[in-house]
Scaffold this motif. Sequence first.
Motif, mmCIF file in Angstrom:
data_model
loop_
_atom_site.group_PDB
_atom_site.id
_atom_site.type_symbol
_atom_site.label_atom_id
_atom_site.label_comp_id
_atom_site.label_asym_id
_atom_site.label_seq_id
_atom_site.Cartn_x
_atom_site.Cartn_y
_atom_site.Cartn_z
ATOM 1 N N PRO A 1 0.830 -1.215 0.000
ATOM 2 C CA PRO A 1 0.000 0.000 0.000
ATOM 3 C C PRO A 1 0.865 1.265 0.000
ATOM 4 O O PRO A 1 2.046 1.241 0.347
ATOM 5 N N ASP B 1 -4.652 1.469 -1.240
ATOM 6 C CA ASP B 1 -4.148 0.314 -1.990
ATOM 7 C C ASP B 1 -5.063 0.086 -3.183
ATOM 8 O O ASP B 1 -6.277 -0.145 -3.020
ATOM 9 N N ASP C 1 -2.483 -4.201 3.382
ATOM 10 C CA ASP C 1 -3.602 -4.426 2.465
ATOM 11 C C ASP C 1 -4.209 -5.813 2.690
ATOM 12 O O ASP C 1 -3.749 -6.583 3.544
#
Length: 211
Positions: free
Chosen positions: A26, A49, A100
């Motif tokens: 991310p 993300d 993420d």
Amino acid sequence: LTARALNGSGTGPASTLIVNLDTVSPTLTTSSASNLVTQTATLQGTASDADSGLDRVDVSADGGYVWMPATITGTNWSLTWAAPLGDQNTSYPMMARAIDRAGNVTTQPFTVTVDDVAPSSFQPVIFNIPIGTHIQGIQTLIMTWTQPIDNSGVVTTLASINQVSDTLPATVASGTTLNASLNLDGQWFAHLAAVDRVGNRPVPLVAAVQM
């Protein structure tokens, strides 16, 4: 991926399973509202993300040993953190991490300095006219003090001499001496205050002379 369940004759319907591969971490930024605080700091930044999506943002105040969950609103994250009491110009190794849904992690270190201790006092404070004295005629009051010290190294001294007992001085003193002509009848008050770079103040000093 295609999956097929076979029956006894070796036939059966096929099912398609779509798997998204995400190997990209991310994006993460940190932007503390202030990296120098008295005790409570608002830590904030952005995280996102584009592949599997952002799962969470955590913040650590001890270099990554203990993590605290941040609040996420859209692409913004924030966390209100309170430092222990009694810190004087103490730096904390903060760290933010974004994770993420695929488990990829991005970390970002930063530092918050905490100071909730006021500067030292002005003692000794010396007056050329003894405090509490009743005087006649116009005289000059000279107030001399010891410059306060603070662990941050930055102290501003504020001083004034007037006839208002509860004045919070706002004039910055250029040295450690202030002179004033006592030219009106009544009580005169000498005021001293100090403030460090965060805003901590010791108890202001007030002394009186009567004309």
